[in-house]
Scaffold this motif. Structure first.
Motif, PDB file in Angstrom:
ATOM      1  N   ASP A 232     -62.793 -11.785  33.381  1.00  0.00           N
ATOM      2  CA  ASP A 232     -64.184 -12.236  33.413  1.00  0.00           C
ATOM      3  C   ASP A 232     -65.033 -11.644  32.292  1.00  0.00           C
ATOM      4  OD1 ASP A 232     -64.258  -9.661  34.395  1.00  0.00           O
ATOM      5  OD2 ASP A 232     -65.502 -10.123  36.125  1.00  0.00           O
ATOM      6  N   ARG A 255     -64.509 -20.928  34.550  1.00  0.00           N
ATOM      7  CA  ARG A 255     -65.579 -20.179  35.236  1.00  0.00           C
ATOM      8  C   ARG A 255     -65.247 -19.973  36.710  1.00  0.00           C
ATOM      9  NH1 ARG A 255     -68.822 -24.075  32.368  1.00  0.00           N
ATOM     10  NH2 ARG A 255     -69.682 -23.130  30.469  1.00  0.00           N
ATOM     11  N   GLY A 259     -64.314 -16.307  36.667  1.00  0.00           N
ATOM     12  CA  GLY A 259     -65.646 -15.732  36.540  1.00  0.00           C
ATOM     13  C   GLY A 259     -66.083 -15.491  35.111  1.00  0.00           C
ATOM     14  N   VAL A 260     -65.423 -16.140  34.158  1.00  0.00           N
ATOM     15  CA  VAL A 260     -65.783 -15.974  32.740  1.00  0.00           C
ATOM     16  C   VAL A 260     -67.166 -16.579  32.501  1.00  0.00           C
ATOM     17  CG1 VAL A 260     -65.209 -16.606  30.367  1.00  0.00           C
ATOM     18  CG2 VAL A 260     -63.394 -15.966  31.978  1.00  0.00           C
ATOM     19  N   LYS A 261     -68.019 -15.836  31.818  1.00  0.00           N
ATOM     20  CA  LYS A 261     -69.371 -16.314  31.537  1.00  0.00           C
ATOM     21  C   LYS A 261     -69.543 -16.761  30.093  1.00  0.00           C
ATOM     22  CE  LYS A 261     -71.416 -13.265  35.042  1.00  0.00           C
ATOM     23  NZ  LYS A 261     -70.106 -12.739  35.485  1.00  0.00           N
TER      24      LYS A 261
END
Length: 290
Positions: A232, A255, A259-261
């Protein structure tokens, strides 16, 4: 001491990133109906939707190296200006660009012995090359010197994972990547290849899936298998050949699953796109292995 980062247009970086980090881009060239175009011009937006439309209409497109005279002039100008130069080049497994520019660098290093001139064959393409350049530029911005940045790219380039799929196998056939039989059979059966760039910088088909959505999900499945933790916290690049909706779909999968922003989406440039075709989708991230 200040140093310049030079790369080529196959890095598929946005104009905003190029300007932010003051990167210097050597434009590869392509030909349509006998007319030559640069794949990148500073400050100019190429209408890539028109480029891919021409491909769909069956226009014959060929590609070639950067203009070597112009490339030499750009790099020599940086050296004359008192800057050292680090060149991060397009995979030698896919193009002769790196070898050609590296010869120019060797000549200029001899002519300007007071300057440091270094290069890395990234063995990468599209957003994979671009992501390595992005990391290098960030390290320079944090105060790392040319040797440290060079060594980081060399140490990490085989951890830059590239996962590709295409929508039409006939373009890969024209580029010599698959046989005519495989291309026709795949088209009839709606088979989509899932490919990666290997440790020698070649684009290699690894598996086949039926249907576009499954192919797009397969890119993210491979990320789940090898991406470096914490996933993430990574910056992820996605490039596309005139299929923005698919790129945004893959970004949303990344995402949701990890949870990668920080995800950056851009086009596949004409020189790479000429071989992979409209509908090319690619995902790039740092991993335990390519």
């Amino acid at each position: 001491m200040a140093f310049a980062i030079v790369t080529d247009s196959s890095c598929n970086l946005t104009e905003e990133i190029i300007d932010q980090f003051d990167l210097h881009i050597l434009p590869l060239t392509f030909m349509v109906d006998g007319e030559e175009y640069h794949s990148y011009l500073k400050g100019e937006k190429t209408d890539l939707s028109q480029f891919y439309r021409m491909m769909r209409e069956g226009k014959v497109i060929t590609t070639s190296l950067p203009n070597l005279k112009e490339s030499r002039e750009l790099i020599e100008g940086l050296l004359k200006d008192g800057q050292d130069v680090l060149y991060l080049g397009f995979s030698s497994g896919l193009s002769g660009t790196f070898q050609a520019i590296d010869l120019i660098l060797a000549e200029l290093a001899a002519a300007y012995p007071e300057r440091t001139v270094m290069s890395v064959d990234t063995l990468a393409a599209s957003g994979g090359e671009g992501l390595l350049v992005w990391y290098a530029a960030n390290k320079r911005a944090e105060g790392a010197g040319i040797q440290e940045v060079h060594d980081w790219v060399e140490a990490n380039k085989l951890h830059l994972a590239h996962w590709f799929t295409v929508d039409d196998l006939m373009f890969l056939f024209r580029g010599g990547r698959v046989s005519r039989t495989s291309a026709w059979a795949g088209t009839l059966l709606n088979i989509k290849p899932v490919m990666h760039v290997d440790d020698e910088g070649h684009l290699i088909p690894l598996e086949k899936v039926r249907g576009r959505k499954k192919a797009l999900k397969a890119l993210v499945d491979h990320m789940a298998q090898t991406a470096n933790a914490p996933v993430d916290a990574q910056t992820v690049f996605i490039t596309h050949g005139d299929c923005l909706d698919d790129a945004e779909y893959v970004a949303e999968l990344v995402r949701e699953r990890f949870g990668v922003k920080d995800i950056m989406i851009n086009w596949v440039d004409p020189v790479i796109g000429a071989h992979s075709g409209p509908g090319t989708m690619a995902l790039f991230f740092l991993a335990s292995e390519r």
